[in-house]
Design a protein around this motif. Sequence first.
Motif, mmCIF file in Angstrom:
data_model
loop_
_atom_site.group_PDB
_atom_site.id
_atom_site.type_symbol
_atom_site.label_atom_id
_atom_site.label_comp_id
_atom_site.label_asym_id
_atom_site.label_seq_id
_atom_site.Cartn_x
_atom_site.Cartn_y
_atom_site.Cartn_z
ATOM 1 N N SER A 38 0.833 -1.049 0.306
ATOM 2 C CA SER A 38 0.008 0.079 0.327
ATOM 3 C C SER A 38 0.877 1.338 -0.023
ATOM 4 O O SER A 38 2.289 1.432 0.560
ATOM 5 C CB SER A 38 -0.564 0.011 1.520
ATOM 6 N N LEU A 49 -4.347 7.199 -0.788
ATOM 7 C CA LEU A 49 -4.148 6.168 -0.238
ATOM 8 C C LEU A 49 -4.233 4.979 -1.492
ATOM 9 O O LEU A 49 -5.439 5.405 -1.773
ATOM 10 C CB LEU A 49 -4.959 5.395 1.093
ATOM 11 N N ASP A 51 -4.993 1.263 -2.271
ATOM 12 C CA ASP A 51 -4.466 -0.192 -1.927
ATOM 13 C C ASP A 51 -5.471 0.395 0.024
ATOM 14 O O ASP A 51 -4.596 1.188 0.667
ATOM 15 C CB ASP A 51 -3.743 -0.677 -2.144
ATOM 16 N N CYS A 52 -5.970 -0.559 0.233
ATOM 17 C CA CYS A 52 -5.929 -0.707 1.689
ATOM 18 C C CYS A 52 -6.401 -1.844 2.168
ATOM 19 O O CYS A 52 -7.010 -2.060 2.189
ATOM 20 C CB CYS A 52 -7.211 0.761 2.375
ATOM 21 N N PHE A 56 -3.791 -1.958 6.504
ATOM 22 C CA PHE A 56 -3.547 -0.551 6.729
ATOM 23 C C PHE A 56 -4.031 -0.078 8.754
ATOM 24 O O PHE A 56 -2.867 1.320 8.679
ATOM 25 C CB PHE A 56 -5.207 -0.779 6.653
ATOM 26 N N ARG A 57 -4.274 -0.372 9.478
ATOM 27 C CA ARG A 57 -4.695 0.214 10.477
ATOM 28 C C ARG A 57 -3.101 0.570 11.477
ATOM 29 O O ARG A 57 -2.588 1.367 11.795
ATOM 30 C CB ARG A 57 -5.357 -0.389 11.482
ATOM 31 N N VAL A 71 -9.183 6.692 -0.705
ATOM 32 C CA VAL A 71 -8.877 5.173 -1.185
ATOM 33 C C VAL A 71 -9.286 5.010 -2.311
ATOM 34 O O VAL A 71 -10.171 5.418 -3.262
ATOM 35 C CB VAL A 71 -9.211 3.882 -0.287
ATOM 36 N N THR A 81 -8.102 -4.917 -0.204
ATOM 37 C CA THR A 81 -9.298 -4.336 0.278
ATOM 38 C C THR A 81 -9.183 -4.822 1.636
ATOM 39 O O THR A 81 -10.128 -4.056 2.397
ATOM 40 C CB THR A 81 -9.490 -4.900 -0.828
ATOM 41 N N LEU A 84 -10.782 -2.302 5.234
ATOM 42 C CA LEU A 84 -11.333 -1.049 5.007
ATOM 43 C C LEU A 84 -12.261 -1.137 5.454
ATOM 44 O O LEU A 84 -13.292 0.230 5.888
ATOM 45 C CB LEU A 84 -12.444 -1.379 3.473
ATOM 46 N N ILE A 87 -11.599 1.544 8.256
ATOM 47 C CA ILE A 87 -12.328 3.402 7.617
ATOM 48 C C ILE A 87 -13.517 3.877 8.526
ATOM 49 O O ILE A 87 -13.969 4.905 8.653
ATOM 50 C CB ILE A 87 -12.985 3.495 6.222
#
Length: 263
Positions: A38, A49, A51-52, A56-57, A71, A81, A84, A87
Amino acid sequence: MGKITFLGTGISQGVPMIGCNCHVCKSSDIKDNRLRTSALVEYCGFRILIDCGPDFRQQLLRENISDIDAVILTHQHKDHTGGLDDIRAFNYFRKSAFPIYAEPNVQESLKMEYSYAFAEYKYPGVPEYDLQTISEEPFTITKMAEDGTLKSITITPIRVYHYMLPILGFRIGNMAYITDGSSIPEPEFDKLKGLSLFIINTVRKEKHISHFSLPEAIDVINRVGAPQNYLTHLSHQIGTYNELIQILPENVLPAYDGLKVNF
């Protein structure tokens, strides 16, 4: 002037890979610890951003990133993905749905993967997505600036194939980012002219069915002709960071998690 931060540079399993005892997975060099791929692109006052994935976190907390504007998704695979759901944090602070730009087939995948977010009667606190449809044509992202004016940024998608799956790379300013590609249709190379920074995926030195091998990635880099080039989506099979920099051309470097590059 723009900047890209590599949030993750690893394959779908990440590096180290669970259960693997190879010298790359056991490396003590932090540059060999590769979360799922990412990147955060900062350009013209926007934070985009690309890609997630499932990390991610962790990636945003590591880089102390408290907000992003949108995103954009290259494709629907889980390692791009799977984050997500987080989010929700942006929904909470913004009090609004969060914009996600993706092709129609990717959106359909999200509706299955996150069915609870698209249910008619939603459980309180589920993520809220504002799905925006993109194609191979340039698209514009807009936002209200602090001074009350409307700002915009134009992004050019690049059609790439991930084996037989059509996916997207993206050009933002004079930077282009391609991940998970194994081939690029001939007409798309026109979109890669005049770059100052080019990023492309490779997983190993040997031929791979759905990703560029290292020689193939170098061939694309040479054709594009950007002065700065970085490799991402790296597996444990390609070696350590220090091993790679000894064999790569002078204008090509392996990316690593947390690396920041201006363009």
